[in-house]
Every structure is written in structure tokens, then in C-alpha cells.
Design a protein around this motif. Structure first.
Motif, PDB file in Angstrom:
ATOM      1  N   LEU A 140       0.948  -1.118  -0.065  1.00 55.40           N
ATOM      2  CA  LEU A 140      -0.083  -0.083   0.045  1.00 55.40           C
ATOM      3  C   LEU A 140       0.903   1.128   0.103  1.00 55.40           C
ATOM      4  O   LEU A 140       1.749   1.406   0.953  1.00 55.40           O
ATOM      5  N   ASP A 141       0.829   2.055  -1.087  1.00 56.09           N
ATOM      6  CA  ASP A 141       1.513   3.490  -1.302  1.00 56.09           C
ATOM      7  C   ASP A 141       0.534   4.344  -0.865  1.00 56.09           C
ATOM      8  O   ASP A 141      -0.382   4.497  -1.614  1.00 56.09           O
ATOM      9  N   VAL A 142       0.830   5.131   0.181  1.00 55.06           N
ATOM     10  CA  VAL A 142      -0.015   6.364   0.416  1.00 55.06           C
ATOM     11  C   VAL A 142       0.695   7.868   0.415  1.00 55.06           C
ATOM     12  O   VAL A 142       1.715   7.715   1.227  1.00 55.06           O
ATOM     13  N   VAL A 143       0.228   8.669  -0.284  1.00 57.15           N
ATOM     14  CA  VAL A 143       0.773  10.091  -0.401  1.00 57.15           C
ATOM     15  C   VAL A 143       0.472  10.828   0.837  1.00 57.15           C
ATOM     16  O   VAL A 143      -0.759  10.751   1.131  1.00 57.15           O
ATOM     17  N   CYS A 144       1.548  11.314   1.420  1.00 49.75           N
ATOM     18  CA  CYS A 144       1.194  11.938   2.917  1.00 49.75           C
ATOM     19  C   CYS A 144       1.956  13.341   2.602  1.00 49.75           C
ATOM     20  O   CYS A 144       2.985  13.664   1.652  1.00 49.75           O
ATOM     21  N   SER A 145       1.331  14.281   3.704  1.00 52.32           N
ATOM     22  CA  SER A 145       1.984  15.723   3.660  1.00 52.32           C
ATOM     23  C   SER A 145       1.966  16.252   4.911  1.00 52.32           C
ATOM     24  O   SER A 145       0.973  15.687   5.750  1.00 52.32           O
ATOM     25  N   PHE A 146       2.742  17.372   4.964  1.00 50.99           N
ATOM     26  CA  PHE A 146       2.597  18.221   6.355  1.00 50.99           C
ATOM     27  C   PHE A 146       3.278  19.453   5.886  1.00 50.99           C
ATOM     28  O   PHE A 146       4.056  19.682   4.789  1.00 50.99           O
ATOM     29  N   PRO A 147       3.138  20.493   6.637  1.00 49.10           N
ATOM     30  CA  PRO A 147       3.598  21.940   6.263  1.00 49.10           C
ATOM     31  C   PRO A 147       5.166  21.999   6.494  1.00 49.10           C
ATOM     32  O   PRO A 147       5.739  21.465   7.303  1.00 49.10           O
ATOM     33  N   GLU A 148       5.618  22.727   5.445  1.00 48.02           N
ATOM     34  CA  GLU A 148       7.516  22.664   5.495  1.00 48.02           C
ATOM     35  C   GLU A 148       7.860  23.264   6.740  1.00 48.02           C
ATOM     36  O   GLU A 148       8.816  22.986   7.032  1.00 48.02           O
ATOM     37  N   LYS A 149       6.825  24.110   7.476  1.00 43.86           N
ATOM     38  CA  LYS A 149       7.461  24.894   8.612  1.00 43.86           C
ATOM     39  C   LYS A 149       7.553  24.072   9.735  1.00 43.86           C
ATOM     40  O   LYS A 149       8.327  24.332  10.759  1.00 43.86           O
ATOM     41  N   GLU A 150       7.179  22.814   9.495  1.00 43.25           N
ATOM     42  CA  GLU A 150       7.335  21.739  10.466  1.00 43.25           C
ATOM     43  C   GLU A 150       8.447  20.875  10.345  1.00 43.25           C
ATOM     44  O   GLU A 150       8.800  19.894  11.143  1.00 43.25           O
ATOM     45  N   LEU A 151       9.178  20.843   9.078  1.00 50.38           N
ATOM     46  CA  LEU A 151      10.302  20.046   8.862  1.00 50.38           C
ATOM     47  C   LEU A 151      11.216  19.857   9.736  1.00 50.38           C
ATOM     48  O   LEU A 151      11.793  18.863  10.065  1.00 50.38           O
ATOM     49  N   LEU A 152      11.768  21.072  10.090  1.00 43.02           N
ATOM     50  CA  LEU A 152      12.886  21.092  11.118  1.00 43.02           C
ATOM     51  C   LEU A 152      12.701  20.485  12.421  1.00 43.02           C
ATOM     52  O   LEU A 152      13.507  19.859  13.039  1.00 43.02           O
ATOM     53  N   ARG A 153      11.395  20.637  12.706  1.00 41.62           N
ATOM     54  CA  ARG A 153      10.915  20.085  14.075  1.00 41.62           C
ATOM     55  C   ARG A 153      10.985  18.690  13.841  1.00 41.62           C
ATOM     56  O   ARG A 153      11.413  17.835  14.815  1.00 41.62           O
ATOM     57  N   TYR A 154      10.517  18.239  12.887  1.00 41.00           N
ATOM     58  CA  TYR A 154      10.515  16.644  12.548  1.00 41.00           C
ATOM     59  C   TYR A 154      11.774  16.168  12.703  1.00 41.00           C
ATOM     60  O   TYR A 154      12.143  15.001  13.085  1.00 41.00           O
ATOM     61  N   ILE A 155      12.709  16.698  11.799  1.00 42.21           N
ATOM     62  CA  ILE A 155      14.132  16.543  11.871  1.00 42.21           C
ATOM     63  C   ILE A 155      14.865  16.304  13.205  1.00 42.21           C
ATOM     64  O   ILE A 155      15.495  15.258  13.475  1.00 42.21           O
ATOM     65  N   THR A 156      14.770  17.323  13.981  1.00 45.07           N
ATOM     66  CA  THR A 156      15.366  17.396  15.173  1.00 45.07           C
ATOM     67  C   THR A 156      14.861  16.777  16.286  1.00 45.07           C
ATOM     68  O   THR A 156      15.182  16.681  17.418  1.00 45.07           O
ATOM     69  N   ARG A 157      13.454  16.375  16.143  1.00 44.78           N
ATOM     70  CA  ARG A 157      12.821  15.813  17.437  1.00 44.78           C
ATOM     71  C   ARG A 157      12.485  14.264  17.200  1.00 44.78           C
ATOM     72  O   ARG A 157      12.109  13.549  18.252  1.00 44.78           O
ATOM     73  N   MET A 158      12.090  13.723  16.032  1.00 48.11           N
ATOM     74  CA  MET A 158      11.610  12.538  15.866  1.00 48.11           C
ATOM     75  C   MET A 158      12.435  11.522  15.308  1.00 48.11           C
ATOM     76  O   MET A 158      13.681  11.849  14.607  1.00 48.11           O
ATOM     77  N   GLY A 159      12.213  10.255  15.396  1.00 49.55           N
ATOM     78  CA  GLY A 159      13.053   9.155  14.731  1.00 49.55           C
ATOM     79  C   GLY A 159      14.589   9.057  15.504  1.00 49.55           C
ATOM     80  O   GLY A 159      14.888   9.704  16.771  1.00 49.55           O
ATOM     81  N   PRO A 160      15.220   8.088  15.100  1.00 51.78           N
ATOM     82  CA  PRO A 160      16.520   7.844  15.502  1.00 51.78           C
ATOM     83  C   PRO A 160      17.530   9.233  15.794  1.00 51.78           C
ATOM     84  O   PRO A 160      18.349   9.239  16.798  1.00 51.78           O
ATOM     85  N   VAL A 161      17.615   9.994  14.727  1.00 57.28           N
ATOM     86  CA  VAL A 161      18.207  11.294  14.841  1.00 57.28           C
ATOM     87  C   VAL A 161      17.940  12.104  15.726  1.00 57.28           C
ATOM     88  O   VAL A 161      18.566  12.676  16.851  1.00 57.28           O
TER      89      VAL A 161
END
Length: 277
Positions: free
Chosen positions: A207-228
Motif C-alpha cells: 500500500l503506497d499512500v501520499v502523505c504531507s505536512f507543512p514545510e514549516k514543521e520539517l525542522l522540528r520533525y528532523i530534530t525531534r523525531m526518529g533515531p536522529v
């Protein structure tokens, strides 16, 4: 490993999910929509496995109406507390359990539908977990799970760690089939787990699903979520800024104006319980 998973979700992992609740719900909204559209209309008692902060449980309660009984279960106290707060604000009849699905004493044969949005890949003993869920399922109950396919199939989800690897040598290496985000990447292994747990009518489809979120949230995603994101909480400011800058550049192919878009490469997993235990 089970203790590591539990400790992670009780600590940093659970807290990060609470802090990023709105972002994560937005990122995975299309997955929630798919699960809701597929709910059997005659569902009266539903269990949401690895429910996180409760978005899918609450959505199910809205869709199924006041006569339904929707329960979410998660091992993290932080996310369950957040889910209960959301439920009170929404005046929903959904309820939540903080416990380990592998060992929780469910009422036998009590649920006619069991769902999960990215919540089943973390079990130390997945056969034990799904056997326990099978015992909690009524005859002819349905199981519907969405889980990630492989890291290779999900370049968005691994961009941060690939770009930051040289700057964070202590970044843990993902090991195939270990509990974690991509723990259900192997379709044959997932089928075997479900068969050994007593589930029938198993169907596992990509199942391939296109998802999205605001670009202004990208830095928070990078620095707060996942192993990194988890590792960045333990490093110095200079390293944190270096990693954030390097990773943000690596995400550029996914940025389209003021929106970040990516494809969630998943398994759509369906199974059923026989009419007899």
C-alpha cells in the motif's frame, strides 16, 4: 529488547510523540482515513493496538457512534495520558489502557474489530502479542493493520539518518526483523507470525499512500523525531546545528513550496478469527 522498547516508549520516545502529536496526526491522516473507511459497519467493540495519543481510537469512536465501545492500548504512559486528555476534551466515549499487548489480561472474546496504525512493529515476541490479541477477538473478528514496508522502500523516513550518519557515528544501525519502525518489513515473516498466532484468512498487500505536512514543521520533525531526533537530545549545540542543516538540505527533494510530500510505503495487513477458538 522488550525492556529496551518499553523503556524507550516510557521515556524519550513517548514524550516526543506527545510533543509532536498534531504533526504526527497530520503526517499520517491518510492512513487513519483508510482504516476508518474500512471499518466493518457492524463493529461494536474495537481495539486500537499501539494507539499512541489516540487519534485513530477517537476517529473510530466518531465513526461508529455512541453505541460502540472503542479502546486504545499502548505501553507508553505519556501517550496514554495525552490520549485520555484528548478524549475528555472531545467528550468521546473512547477509553484507553496503558499496558503491554503481549501480556495484558484482555477479556476473552471481547472485540469484533482490531486495528492498528503503525503500532504493531515493536513487540519483542510478536507471536505472543498476536496470540493474545487472537484470544481477545470474538469469533469472526477482523484484524486490520497498517505497518511500514522496508527502510529502502521509505526513503523519506530514512533521509535524516542517512544524511547525518557521518556526523553522528553513535547513530544505531537498523537491524532487519528487530523490533522497531521497520520490524514488519518482511511480508513472509509477518504472515508466519499471524499464522502461528492463530489468525486465518491472512492477506498482506503493498500500500503506497501520499502523505504531507507543512514545510514549516520539517525542522522540528528532523530534530525531534526518529533515531536522529532522539540522539540530538544528547549532543552539543554545534553538532545539533550541523546535523539539522545537513539533514534539512537532504530533505529538499520532498519539499514542494510550503508543503512536504512523501509516499508512505506500507503493508496493508488483513486477517480474521475463526468462529471457534
Amino acid at each position: 529488547m522488550e525492556q529496551q522498547q518499553s523503556a524507550g516508549w516510557q521515556g524519550t520516545g513517548g514524550n516526543m510523540w506527545v510533543e509532536a502529536q498534531e504533526l504526527l496526526d497530520q503526517m499520517f491522516q491518510p492512513i487513519e482515513d483508510l482504516l476508518m473507511q474500512a471499518l466493518p459497519a457492524d463493529t461494536r467493540r474495537l481495539l486500537d493496538v499501539g494507539c499512541g495519543t489516540g487519534a485513530t481510537t477517537l476517529a473510530a469512536a466518531r465513526r461508529l457512534g455512541p453505541d460502540s465501545h472503542c479502546t486504545g492500548i499502548d505501553i507508553s504512559g505519556a501517550v496514554i495520558e495525552a490520549a485520555r486528555e484528548r478524549t475528555a476534551q472531545a467528550r468521546s466515549n473512547a477509553c484507553f489502557i496503558q499496558d503491554d499487548v503481549q501480556s495484558h489480561a484482555f477479556e476473552p472474546a471481547s472485540y469484533d474489530t482490531i486495528i492498528s496504525r503503525f503500532g504493531v512493529m515493536f513487540f519483542d515476541d510478536p507471536v505472543a502479542a498476536f496470540r493474545n490479541l487472537r484470544l481477545a477477538a470474538r469469533g469472526n473478528a477482523t484484524l486490520r493493520l497498517i505497518a511500514w514496508r522496508s527502510a529502502e522502500d521509505n526513503p523519506f523516513m530514512t533521509t535524516a539518518e542517512r544524511s547525518a550518519a557521518a556526523l553522528l557515528p553513535q547513530l544505531p544501525v537498523r537491524v532487519p526483523d528487530e523490533p522497531g519502525q521497520f520490524g514488519f518489513a518482511d511480508r513472509d515473516r509477518v504472515r508466519t507470525i499471524l499464522e502461528h498466532s492463530g489468525w486465518e484468512r491472512i492477506v498482506i498487500e503493498p500500500l503506497d499512500v501520499v502523505c504531507s505536512f507543512p514545510e514549516k514543521e520539517l525542522l522540528r520533525y528532523i530534530t525531534r523525531m526518529g533515531p536522529v531526533g532522539r540522539l540530538l537530545q544528547t549532543v552539543d549545540d554545534h553538532t545539533r546545528q550541523q546535523v539539522a542543516s545537513t539533514a534539512r538540505a537532504a530533505f529538499e527533494p520532498f519539499v514542494h513550496g510550503d508543503e512536504v510530500r512523501y509516499t508512505a510505503a506500507c503493508w496493508d495487513i488483513r486477517a480474521g478469527a475463526s468462529d471457534q477458538h
